[in-house]
Design an enzyme around this catalytic site. Structure first.
Site, PDB file in Angstrom:
ATOM      1  N   GLU A 108      52.813  50.541  26.416  1.00  0.00           N
ATOM      2  CA  GLU A 108      51.944  51.704  26.640  1.00  0.00           C
ATOM      3  C   GLU A 108      52.273  52.437  27.929  1.00  0.00           C
ATOM      4  O   GLU A 108      52.211  53.668  27.983  1.00  0.00           O
ATOM      5  CB  GLU A 108      50.470  51.272  26.650  1.00  0.00           C
ATOM      6  CG  GLU A 108      49.877  51.035  25.274  1.00  0.00           C
ATOM      7  CD  GLU A 108      50.235  49.684  24.701  1.00  0.00           C
ATOM      8  OE1 GLU A 108      49.925  49.429  23.518  1.00  0.00           O
ATOM      9  OE2 GLU A 108      50.829  48.862  25.433  1.00  0.00           O
ATOM     10  N   HIS A 141      40.443  44.211  22.239  1.00  0.00           N
ATOM     11  CA  HIS A 141      40.812  45.152  21.186  1.00  0.00           C
ATOM     12  C   HIS A 141      39.626  45.988  20.691  1.00  0.00           C
ATOM     13  O   HIS A 141      39.625  46.405  19.537  1.00  0.00           O
ATOM     14  CB  HIS A 141      41.400  44.407  19.981  1.00  0.00           C
ATOM     15  CG  HIS A 141      42.656  43.655  20.273  1.00  0.00           C
ATOM     16  ND1 HIS A 141      42.651  42.430  20.897  1.00  0.00           N
ATOM     17  CD2 HIS A 141      43.951  43.960  20.039  1.00  0.00           C
ATOM     18  CE1 HIS A 141      43.901  42.004  21.022  1.00  0.00           C
ATOM     19  NE2 HIS A 141      44.700  42.905  20.508  1.00  0.00           N
TER      20      HIS A 141
END
Length: 549
Positions: free
Chosen positions: A277, A347
């Site tokens: 990311e 998550h």
């Protein structure tokens, strides 16, 4: 070309991620490392087993050149070879120049003045000064004479003095001192100018409330609307590209939000990324700053923002203000809240509360497909970084879209009153809009439910919020996630500052627990808010309210 110095560049994770991404995609990316041997006072040999920083590239198949940085010709030749590789389309290259930082990290004193290196070391490196070496080599080749050397040095000093004279002058209040020319200091009143644009780029677009759109409507799942509006925008604007993990596979990513895009618009515009990311979001920010692209970057889960926080907050969010508003940042970051599906603490978070406290970002969160279309259209037209938050609970929800071209926008400052009422003002977003409406029906509370839609301070519809608070006198902020990192903490403070005189009681909050939800279904449900928690929050607010005189 990325240039940096020593361990400040070569040892951080984002650079290693970038090396991998550049090598995998064969990007014409150059990393020029000035290995000056010191951080502040720490020598490179103290912080790494191998202080040849260019060697890191070998793990990613990137060739490197390590040269004597005190020899200008050696640096030139290495850069020439590295540039030829990049221009030929063979991928990235690394050049490491072995140099020396003569002075301390800042200020006019040498490092020896602070005791972390010796005067002898500095003297040995001074003897290799590249300017002196260049002069010696040119003289030996008979390309210049001593008079020419003196003339070049004098010309350089004169140029630097002319530049200095533009910015500094003698300080009339301190003999022998200089000061910045007073007229060059910025006006303190402009301290917050340029954090983001004024959204005037939306002025020529059609602003519509879905509730005002007449004609036929069609049934659609929320997640299909996500893919449909992106398809529409990519077809109309070839600057838009989509990047993220698995966005090009699995029939539209892990949830179908990019369904059909790669088949229609190609793999060069719908790009699957490494699990990096920091690297791919930084890449997206660079594309946005370039001006020729409008990247849409997806974080599969919002918690992943933490591994990219430097790029997300220190770079994309700050860059307009940091560089005097000379750059626009047309960048969209998509992500989804996944509470309730058992994916565990790393998550599922709601990132609104974190992003709301960071400068530069706009934030949108839709509770319906029709709203999502208008909000995404606005996000893709703005010249600011925009976080678009989705929710897995909404993806499979049966919804509706108008039978019109999906080009309308819902501009910043456009909250929606989903239910009118007089007893309390309910401020919420995403799936909690529906839970709040259900709670109002269950309790019989005459709640005015406002879907905020735009969540950041600059974009929030304060007029609609204020009008409702003046009518009801009571505020309940409803969100699903953890209390301490929640969006409502910031919002409650802001409301009490703006509307204190109209409040009959402190702002109430309905949230999840303190802990991030775990993978256990039982504990996950206990840690988040749904209709039952909203019902309890409404009843508590009603009990606390003594009514208006």
């Amino acid at each position: 070309m990325l240039s940096g110095s020593g361990s400040g560049v070569a040892l951080i994770g984002s650079v290693l991620e970038t090396m991998n991404l550049a090598a995998a995609w064969k990007l014409p990316f150059g990393l020029f490392i000035e290995n000056n041997r010191y951080a502040v006072s720490t020598n490179a040999d103290e912080v790494t087993a191998d202080s040849r920083f260019s060697v890191r590239g070998q793990g990613f198949g990137i060739p490197s050149w390590r040269v004597d940085g005190m020899n200008p010709l050696a640096v030139h030749l290495a850069m020439q070879e590295a540039s030829e590789r990049m221009r030929a389309g063979d991928g990235p290259a690394i050049v490491e120049a072995d140099v020396y930082r003569f002075f301390h990290q800042n200020g006019p004193f040498p490092g020896s003045a602070f005791g972390y290196r010796t005067k002898q070391e500095e003297s040995e490196w001074k003897a290799r000064d590249p300017l002196d070496r260049m002069a010696t080599e040119l003289l030996a080749l008979d390309l210049i004479d001593e008079a020419g050397i003196k003339a070049v040095r004098a010309q350089a000093r004169e140029a630097m003095q002319e530049i200095s004279d533009e910015f500094v002058e003698d300080d009339p209040e301190h003999d022998g001192k200089q000061r910045i020319v007073p007229d060059l200091w910025p006006d303190p009143a402009t301290v917050d100018d340029g954090i983001r644009g004024d959204a005037s780029e939306l002025s020529e677009l059609e602003a519509l409330e879905p509730s005002d759109i007449e004609g036929e409507w069609r049934d659609v799942k929320f997640v299909d609307a996500v893919a449909e509006v992106m398809d529409r925008r990519m077809g109309a604007d070839d600057r838009i590209l989509v990047m993220g993990e698995d966005v090009h596979r699995l029939g539209g990513g892990t949830n179908g939000a990019t369904k059909g895009l790669v088949d229609k618009h190609g793999a060069d515009r719908v790009i699957g990324t490494p699990i990096s990311e920091n690297a791919f979001f930084g890449f997206g920010t660079g594309l946005a700053l370039d001006g020729r692209y409008r990247p849409v970057v997806e974080f599969m889960y919002p918690d992943f923002m933490w591994v990219a926080a430097d790029q997300v907050f220190n770079q994309a969010g700050k860059v307009r203000h940091m560089f005097g508003d000379n750059n626009t940042v047309p960048l969209v970051l998509r992500t989804k809240v996944a509470m309730g599906i058992g994916y565990g603490s790393q998550h599922l978070m709601d990132p609104a509360g974190i992003f709301a406290t960071q400068p530069g970002w706009r934030i949108v969160a839709a509770s319906s497909a029709a709203d999502y279309v208008g909000l995404m259209n606005a996000a893709l037209a703005l010249e600011d970084p925009v976080l678009v938050i989705e929710h897995v609970d909404l993806y499979g929800r049966e919804d509706r879209l108008p039978e019109v071209d999906l080009d309308y926008v819902i501009a910043p400052g456009s909250a929606a009153v989903k239910r009118e009422g007089s007893e309390m003002t309910v401020l919420t977003y995403l799936s909690m809009v529906h839970h709040s409406l259900e709670a109002a029906e269950e309790t019989g509370v005459d709640a005015e439910v406002i879907d905020l839609r735009w969540l950041d301070r600059a974009s929030l519809d304060w007029d609609t919020v204020g009008e409702s608070i003046r009518k009801t006198g009571n505020v309940v902020i409803v969100e699903q996630g953890a209390r301490d990192t929640g969006y409502g903490a910031w919002l409650a403070d802001e409301i009490q500052r703006r509307f204190f005189d109209w409040l009959d009681q402190p702002v109430q909050r309905v949230t999840g627990g303190v802990a991030s939800p775990s993978i256990s279904k039982v504990l996950e449900r206990a840690a988040i808010a749904k209709t039952e928690e909203v019902v309890a929050g409404f009843e508590e607010t009603r009990k606390n309210w003594g009514g208006r005189a």
